[in-house]
Design an enzyme around this catalytic site. Structure first.
Site: not given
Length: 385
Positions: A185-189
């Site tokens: 997902h975009p907020v992941k690493i």
């Protein structure tokens, strides 16, 4: 607003996606296998299977591990709802194990006690799904010892943790877990826009996951009941789903993995500055055991109970200052759907107490020193006001 998390997209990432858009394949082309190979090599696992989301990966992993309507899945309350929902998708019964107050991960002693009671009652789980909260691995070695004793499978939800290490081994190597799931997902690493993947050391489990993500369809004669009529021939050999990752997503992911070490190192630097800058404030941070490197998807503090203001007041003050703090997580068992299944407040006190005081501060590769200093300054003011 300074976000708590944000993707970092480079010009090389954009070019990789554009190259796919101009190619012959947008969906089932060469990039998904390349992404899988990149992930498998990065985490030192023999098999990696890409999916449209981590939720899809959790669902398919449960099915590949044989979870069904007469079975039980246990996870933790301190997680996103997908960690529990994947069991319900399979028709299984879902239950929870409380967290350790220091690590915020599954409490191994609580798990051991619950397993002993379940063995007496004949209600042992088929799958236990520990969550690597905020990027810090659960104690997988201890959970594996319990799995060997009680006969359950381990589904490691490492949605927060790609790039992290446990006992000096990459998270996702499946030294202890049967399957490990990651989120992109975009907020992941690292990100594929939306997407997930599962790693395993079992060729059989990987094969089942690949079939299940693609409608249960195979073109491999070894899977078929009849001799193929021609090159066009395929058979649906099980009931599956359309959970495929696209080549567009995979191309972005391959390029993002080029910077995985850089991303994790940057998060470590930001966390070290938080550790130093918040040292004199009445806040508690997550304990990371020796031999574990957190990927630091999140930087979560707990307000000390001596703080006069409520968490809601501190949250509102930070948001009013243009800082996108968040809260991870509302305990799953307190969601209305799970309350209707019989869960209530008081069932898992450590997770509930943690939630009451938790606050997520911004951490992402593009968080500047000035922005971080501003976050710490406003937090100090909000706690003292």
């Amino acid at each position: 607003m300074i976000p708590y998390g944000r993707q970092d997209i480079s010009s090389a990432d954009v070019e990789a996606v554009v190259d796919v858009l101009r190619s012959d394949f947008l969906t089932q082309g060469p990039m998904v296998p390349r992404f899988e190979e990149t992930l498998a090599r990065t985490v030192d696992a023999p098999e990696a299977v890409a999916f449209s989301s981590a939720t899809a990966a959790l669902h398919i992993a449960c099915l590949a591990l044989g979870l069904g309507p007469s079975d039980r899945l246990w996870t933790v309350p301190n997680t996103f709802v997908a960690s529990a929902n994947c069991g319900l998708y399979c028709g299984a019964t879902v239950d929870f194990v409380d967290i350790n107050a220091k690590t915020r991960n599954m409490d191994v002693e609580a798990l051991a006690s619950k397993l002993e009671a379940a063995e007496r009652d004949g209600t042992l789980p088929k799958v236990v799904a520990p969550v690597d909260f905020a990027g810090t691995s659960a104690d997988l070695a201890a959970i594996r010892r319990l799995a060997d004793r009680h006969g359950f499978r381990i589904l490691e939800d490492a949605s927060h943790a790609v790039g992290g290490y446990y006992q000096n081994r990459p998270i996702g190597s499946c030294e202890f877990a049967d399957v490990t799931v990651f989120s992109f997902h975009p907020v992941k690493i690292v990100t594929t826009g939306e997407g997930g993947a599962a790693t395993t050391r079992s060729a059989e489990i990987a094969h089942r996951m690949r079939l299940l993500r693609n409608h249960g369809i195979s073109r491999d004669p070894a899977d078929m009941t009849a001799v193929p009529e021609g090159a066009w021939y395929y058979e649906q050999v099980m009931l599956g789903f359309n959970y495929r990752m696209t080549d567009i997503q995979a191309a972005l992911g391959v390029r993002q993995f080029d910077r995985l070490a850089e991303f994790v190192a940057r998060r470590q630097t930001i966390a070290a500055r938080y550790h130093e800058g918040l040292a004199g404030l009445p806040v508690i941070r997550q304990f990371v055991p020796e031999g574990t490197l957190s990927a630091l998807h999140l930087y979560v503090i707990e307000l000390d109970q001596t703080v006069r203001r409520t968490r809601a007041e501190v949250f509102a003050a930070m948001r009013a200052s243009g800082i996108g703090v968040n809260v991870h997580y509302i305990p799953v068992h307190l969601q209305p759907w799970y309350r209707a299944l019989g869960f209530s407040r008081g069932d898992f006190p450590a997770a509930e107490k943690y939630y009451d005081f938790a606050l997520t501060l911004p951490i992402h590769p593009n968080l500047s020193v000035d922005q971080q200093d501003y976050v710490m300054e406003r937090l100090s003011y909000a706690l003292e006001a």
